[in-house]
Write a protein that holds these residues in place. Structure first.
Motif, PDB file in Angstrom:
ATOM      1  N   ASP A 102      99.817  63.475 -41.680  1.00  0.00           N
ATOM      2  CA  ASP A 102      98.828  64.161 -40.854  1.00  0.00           C
ATOM      3  C   ASP A 102      99.419  64.297 -39.449  1.00  0.00           C
ATOM      4  OD1 ASP A 102      96.741  65.087 -39.349  1.00  0.00           O
ATOM      5  OD2 ASP A 102      95.361  63.426 -39.812  1.00  0.00           O
ATOM      6  N   PRO A 103      99.843  65.496 -39.044  1.00  0.00           N
ATOM      7  CA  PRO A 103     100.540  65.640 -37.757  1.00  0.00           C
ATOM      8  C   PRO A 103      99.671  65.305 -36.542  1.00  0.00           C
ATOM      9  CG  PRO A 103     100.010  67.785 -38.672  1.00  0.00           C
ATOM     10  CD  PRO A 103      99.704  66.786 -39.731  1.00  0.00           C
ATOM     11  N   THR A 104      98.355  65.308 -36.706  1.00  0.00           N
ATOM     12  CA  THR A 104      97.500  65.000 -35.556  1.00  0.00           C
ATOM     13  C   THR A 104      97.633  63.536 -35.141  1.00  0.00           C
ATOM     14  OG1 THR A 104      95.584  64.447 -36.962  1.00  0.00           O
ATOM     15  CG2 THR A 104      95.842  66.752 -36.267  1.00  0.00           C
ATOM     16  N   LEU A 105      98.081  62.687 -36.070  1.00  0.00           N
ATOM     17  CA  LEU A 105      98.275  61.278 -35.716  1.00  0.00           C
ATOM     18  C   LEU A 105      99.392  61.100 -34.706  1.00  0.00           C
ATOM     19  CD1 LEU A 105      97.866  59.483 -39.180  1.00  0.00           C
ATOM     20  CD2 LEU A 105      96.343  59.322 -37.201  1.00  0.00           C
ATOM     21  N   LEU A 106     100.371  61.987 -34.754  1.00  0.00           N
ATOM     22  CA  LEU A 106     101.476  61.894 -33.793  1.00  0.00           C
ATOM     23  C   LEU A 106     100.983  62.171 -32.377  1.00  0.00           C
ATOM     24  CD1 LEU A 106     104.308  63.710 -35.802  1.00  0.00           C
ATOM     25  CD2 LEU A 106     103.580  61.315 -35.882  1.00  0.00           C
ATOM     26  N   ASP A 107     100.086  63.128 -32.241  1.00  0.00           N
ATOM     27  CA  ASP A 107      99.533  63.422 -30.911  1.00  0.00           C
ATOM     28  C   ASP A 107      98.724  62.225 -30.388  1.00  0.00           C
ATOM     29  OD1 ASP A 107     100.632  65.966 -30.768  1.00  0.00           O
ATOM     30  OD2 ASP A 107      98.953  66.848 -31.881  1.00  0.00           O
ATOM     31  N   LYS A 108      98.053  61.530 -31.266  1.00  0.00           N
ATOM     32  CA  LYS A 108      97.265  60.352 -30.856  1.00  0.00           C
ATOM     33  C   LYS A 108      98.157  59.216 -30.372  1.00  0.00           C
ATOM     34  CE  LYS A 108      93.385  61.378 -33.961  1.00  0.00           C
ATOM     35  NZ  LYS A 108      92.605  60.913 -35.127  1.00  0.00           N
ATOM     36  N   ARG A 159     103.010  54.301 -38.853  1.00  0.00           N
ATOM     37  CA  ARG A 159     102.915  53.919 -40.263  1.00  0.00           C
ATOM     38  C   ARG A 159     102.993  55.147 -41.157  1.00  0.00           C
ATOM     39  NH1 ARG A 159      97.093  52.697 -42.388  1.00  0.00           N
ATOM     40  NH2 ARG A 159      97.099  54.939 -41.899  1.00  0.00           N
ATOM     41  N   ASP A 160     102.174  56.156 -40.849  1.00  0.00           N
ATOM     42  CA  ASP A 160     102.153  57.351 -41.686  1.00  0.00           C
ATOM     43  C   ASP A 160     103.445  58.147 -41.558  1.00  0.00           C
ATOM     44  OD1 ASP A 160      99.641  56.473 -42.226  1.00  0.00           O
ATOM     45  OD2 ASP A 160      98.627  58.349 -41.786  1.00  0.00           O
ATOM     46  N   LEU A 161     104.048  58.160 -40.369  1.00  0.00           N
ATOM     47  CA  LEU A 161     105.300  58.885 -40.178  1.00  0.00           C
ATOM     48  C   LEU A 161     106.424  58.269 -41.003  1.00  0.00           C
ATOM     49  CD1 LEU A 161     107.078  60.970 -38.758  1.00  0.00           C
ATOM     50  CD2 LEU A 161     107.291  59.377 -36.827  1.00  0.00           C
ATOM     51  N   ILE A 162     106.586  56.944 -40.943  1.00  0.00           N
ATOM     52  CA  ILE A 162     107.655  56.282 -41.696  1.00  0.00           C
ATOM     53  C   ILE A 162     107.407  56.413 -43.193  1.00  0.00           C
ATOM     54  CG2 ILE A 162     108.735  54.055 -42.169  1.00  0.00           C
ATOM     55  CD1 ILE A 162     108.168  53.310 -39.244  1.00  0.00           C
ATOM     56  N   SER A 163     106.156  56.284 -43.613  1.00  0.00           N
ATOM     57  CA  SER A 163     105.827  56.437 -45.032  1.00  0.00           C
ATOM     58  C   SER A 163     106.182  57.843 -45.520  1.00  0.00           C
ATOM     59  CB  SER A 163     104.341  56.153 -45.253  1.00  0.00           C
ATOM     60  OG  SER A 163     103.995  56.268 -46.615  1.00  0.00           O
TER      61      SER A 163
END
Length: 442
Positions: free
Chosen positions: A433-439, A211-215
């Motif tokens: 927030d790049p940490t969301l990608l790791d999650k 969600r955050d990446l596409i946004s």
């Protein structure tokens, strides 16, 4: 308690009563004859009011005739069913209207008047009652729908056997005749007309990281291709991604039949112009194709151009727009994978009238597209984002890319290859927030 999908999709009429076909046919003929005399020159609202009056009068005359002949008149429930069926046949979609109005139905498939199936929102497919008395009546029903759509002339005859249009409720209809053994049509209901990326998270179609990446991609004005198979949810995701745009941006949408509806959301997209290609008239002239519509849209000084579905020559002006200043543009594309989407796009470019050679087509794609977002169906039946591919710089011999999200065994996307550092910096600046990608790694 809300009715179940089964109950909602199989009810025949209010109160469970069915409209007798012979009564409907007889009264429809009478109303039609009266309307042909008095209906000319009326506005849509006036015509609908006249039709309602005629139906009430003919039902009263029918009841009087039954009583005079010693027959039992129609029950109130059956009479209501007949009135609704008659009204829908003149002002709606006839017997199809009850299916279109059913919130538990997502797709309607008509393979001739009496071979009708629906796909429910839970994925089940069921056969339902006939939607017309004959195939000829089905063709006439489609023609009435086209005439009432409020759009440019949309023919449906042997000279123009395919019809694509948007129904008043936003549903997408496509019908064929003459080229098929029997007239057939499909209607796709957009269950989510006003949708955000948060809504897709709640439905299990996106993770918080996606969600955050596409946004962030949208806010950073990355050019996006949203790919997938038929019914994968491409239009829904595009509509949800568009919700991340600033309401002050100038948007032009181009479609073969109105479906996106961004111009209808005056709060989120008040400065939007929606364009639709036009079919040729009876003389075979006056048609305006998608490629022309895209070029016209670019003259309207848009901040972003959104193409509802790219499948032909419109790919060239769309890609030119993406690479010449209209950053943040988007389109949907039919493909089986994110990698195939790039190959399919190159094919469209090479087949366009400009006849780009292979290396030039790849160069254009590499300079225009930033990401491909691919949708598919997970093992549990949920429509999900399964792959995201970042397009890298190209020398023309190929379109190199990195699959930054790849499908897991269950079909859902998991973080994979790292993103280019400069692109990641742009997305972080746009709020990612790049940490969301790791999650999201699995």
């Amino acid at each position: 308690m809300a009715p179940t999908a089964r109950a909602a999709s199989t009810r025949a009429a209010p109160g469970g009563a069915a409209a007798p076909p012979e009564v409907v046919a007889r009264l429809r003929s009478r109303v039609s004859d009266r309307l042909s005399v008095a209906g000319a020159g009326l506005s849509v609202a006036e015509r609908d009011a006249v039709i309602a009056g005629y139906i009430a009068e003919e039902l009263a005359l029918h009841a009087q005739a039954d009583i005079a002949a010693g027959r039992a008149p129609l029950t109130p429930q059956v009479e209501a069913a007949v009135a609704r069926t008659l009204r829908d046949s003149f002002t709606g979609l006839g017997a199809l209207q009850r299916l279109v109005d059913d919130p538990y139905i997502e797709d309607i498939f008509v393979n001739g008047c009496d071979n009708v199936f629906v796909r429910l929102t839970d994925g089940r497919v069921r056969r339902v009652a006939p939607v017309a008395a004959s195939d000829e009546d089905l063709i006439e029903l489609v023609r009435v729908a086209a005439a009432r759509s409020g759009q440019e002339e949309r023919r449906f005859d042997r000279g123009s056997p395919g019809l694509s249009l948007r129904l008043p409720g936003g549903q997408r209809l496509f019908a064929v005749m003459a080229v098929a053994k029997r007239p057939s049509l499909s209607i796709r209901r957009n269950v989510l007309r006003k949708v955000t990326l948060d809504d897709l998270v709640q439905r299990g179609e996106l993770t918080f990281g996606l969600r955050d990446l596409i946004s962030a991609m949208v806010r950073a004005r990355q050019n996006l291709i949203i790919s997938g198979g038929t019914g994968a949810g491409k239009t829904t995701l595009l509509r949800a991604a568009a919700a991340a745009m600033s309401p002050m941006e100038r948007i032009v949408t181009v479609e073969d039949a109105y479906e996106l509806g961004l111009d209808e959301d005056v709060e989120a997209h008040p400065n939007t112009t929606a364009l639709q290609q036009r079919e040729p008239n009876l003389e075979g002239v006056g048609g305006i194709d998608m490629a022309t519509m895209v070029r016209w849209g670019l003259r309207m000084r848009p901040d972003r151009v959104i193409v509802g579905e790219s499948r032909g020559a419109e790919a060239v002006p769309m890609l030119m727009a993406m690479s010449q200043g209209n950053d943040g543009s988007m389109c949907t594309l039919h493909a089986s994978s994110s990698k195939q989407a790039l190959t399919r796009l190159a094919t469209y470019v090479m087949q366009a009238p400009e006849r780009y050679p292979f290396d030039a087509a790849n160069m254009l794609i590499g300079q225009a597209v930033d990401f491909v977002i691919h949708l598919s169906t997970a093992s549990d039946g949920t429509r999900v984002v399964s792959s995201i591919r970042q397009v890298l710089e190209t020398d023309g011999t190929q379109v190199p890319s990195n699959e930054i999200y790849r499908p897991r065994p269950d079909g859902r996307a998991t973080a994979a290859a790292p993103m280019r550092a400069d692109t990641l910096d742009l997305l972080i600046a746009a709020g990612l927030d790049p940490t969301l990608l790791d999650k999201d790694r699995w």
